[in-house]
Design a protein around this motif. Sequence first.
Motif: not given
Length: 233
Positions: A6-7, A203-204, A218-225
């Motif tokens: 995520f970095d 969410y896709g 990795g898995v994210i709930d939003a781009f802002t993660d």
Amino acid sequence: MKPLVFDLSRYDAAIIDLDGTMVDTLGDFVAALGLMLNELGLPGITAETVEPMVGKGSEHLISSVLDHVLAPTVAVRTASLFDRAWTSYQYHYRLVNGRQSAVFPGVREGLELFRSRGLRLACITNKPTDFARPLLAAKGLDGFFEVVFGGDAFERKKPDPMPLVKTCEYLGTSPARTLMLGDSSNDARAARAAGCPVVLVTYGYNHGEPVRDVDADGVIDAFTDFGSVRAGA
């Protein structure tokens, strides 16, 4: 602490999928397919049925829909029917493109974040290029991307690695420092084969399968993660 994937300081560029990743286009698909089926004199189809068919290109989508609506009649999908369906779908999708769709929450802010960190951005989708570019423009996202490649831009589509490899060549970036951000196993398989790190959104569409079961970094709930991790953290 979030995983290092995520970095954003680890990357020079990001390749981002469109349908199901940046824009919820299911409504557009359902509307265009409904008009296509009506024109062919065939039964309609629900959003719940269409959703797992999305993501592998227009040819796969149309074939899957025809097989589904013909199954109860035991009719066989012919080449002639597919050709008529293809022509009808292309016509109707061009008319509805973007009208029944919406940008997912956090996408615009995430793209701003990527740009502020100096990442070069490319959009790679299995949607035809002539549909992808107008959709991005209609949603005000086109200005973020250096290049947009649709499913007809190369000889093979995702999950083949060719679109990602060719995009890295275009950008002049190494795959190891080019993040793939998508919503499905198509994106993950293409990234793995190309040597790109890959992160998926929760969410896709992912063909009706749980996205957390896909081999990804990795898995994210939003781009802002991505914004929750500082460079070097």
